[in-house]
Enzyme design. Sequence first.
Site, PDB file in Angstrom:
ATOM      1  N   LYS A  12      -3.585  -2.657   3.640  1.00  0.00           N
ATOM      2  CA  LYS A  12      -3.531  -3.632   2.536  1.00  0.00           C
ATOM      3  C   LYS A  12      -2.621  -4.802   2.912  1.00  0.00           C
ATOM      4  CE  LYS A  12      -4.658  -0.099  -0.838  1.00  0.00           C
ATOM      5  NZ  LYS A  12      -4.183   0.956  -1.753  1.00  0.00           N
ATOM      6  N   GLN A  39       1.360   2.685  -4.705  1.00  0.00           N
ATOM      7  CA  GLN A  39       0.403   3.558  -4.022  1.00  0.00           C
ATOM      8  C   GLN A  39       0.480   4.970  -4.609  1.00  0.00           C
ATOM      9  OE1 GLN A  39      -1.858   2.513  -1.575  1.00  0.00           O
ATOM     10  NE2 GLN A  39      -2.721   4.548  -1.837  1.00  0.00           N
ATOM     11  N   ASP A  84      -4.468  -3.454  -9.338  1.00  0.00           N
ATOM     12  CA  ASP A  84      -5.235  -2.227  -9.090  1.00  0.00           C
ATOM     13  C   ASP A  84      -6.172  -1.930 -10.270  1.00  0.00           C
ATOM     14  OD1 ASP A  84      -5.217  -0.811  -6.746  1.00  0.00           O
ATOM     15  OD2 ASP A  84      -3.400   0.333  -7.190  1.00  0.00           O
TER      16      ASP A  84
END
Length: 283
Positions: free
Chosen positions: A53, A97, A120
């Site tokens: 990412k 995460q 997200d």
Amino acid sequence: MSAHIIDGNALSRQLRTEVAARVQALKAKGVTPGLAVVLVGDHPASQVYVRNKVKACEDTGLHSVLEKYEASMSEATLLARVAALNQDPSIHGILVQLPLPDHIDAHKVIEAISPAKDVDGFHMASAGALMTGMPGFWPCTPYGCMKMLESIGYELRGKHAVVIGRSNIVGKPMALMLLQKNATVTICHSATADLKAMTLQADVIVAAVGKRGVLTADMIKPGAVVLDVGMNRNDQGKLCGDVDFAGVQQVASHITPVPGGVGPMTITMLLVNTLEAAERASN
Ligand code: NAP
């Protein structure tokens, strides 16, 4: 028949070029889109994901910050970091995460992220926005699947889509996105009595289960479009999806491979969401 392969790497390259151009336009106005990636602990797969990412951000001109913490980090300290990132004007997107260590309540942490920076798309505000058709951030994996359908010019109106899996991050948002595009949607899960009876009716199938071989050639109708979200390992330890690719490829009209399908698109849509967050903040 051998299905057309929807190449997630090629589509990602195209979309990332567009992202890079929009990033440059925003930079010209004095705003550099910024993503903060927070990793707690040393989960091996998570380390790879966050690295990818951050690299994708660098490659497209976005500013990124990787914050790594010991697995022993307290929930309170993590919440304080999220609160600080919410206030940081150089950061437009925050990604924590998952999974988090057991002593940290992931739900609490996600809800602590400002919805304006929830790139997200996991915050309840984002889920509510998707459900009600309001502006918000769409979860990256199903959003990437929608882009793949768009890339082949697929008209969802009036089609029957079957989503296998009902997680909050893939299955459920996927179903809502398909519904928004006027497909008739069926959601299947582990308690579905006869999966094959459902998938045989489908024009579009999205497999998001996490078990290889869930979808085989005898379970699909000729010409169906098959998107494979699953990420599993085969007996040789190689990455594979939920779909029996070799068999299904002979019956489907379009199929996504694993690797090289939905995976790269997920990161691409994270870049798109972060850019979008920065554009919204600058307006
Ligand atoms: P998850 O939370 O474990 O959900 C799996 C879903 O599959 C559940 O809804 C479960 O039903 C259903 N299921 C399990 N066995 C089934 C069966 N035999 N028949 C029908 N449905 C069944 O997983 P997830 O987070 O949604 O992820 C799904 C897969 O996608 C995983 O392999 C994951 O690694 C992968 N993934 C890939 C990406 C990417 O970027 N490519 C991103 C995210 C996830 P119940 O709800 O009844 O338990």
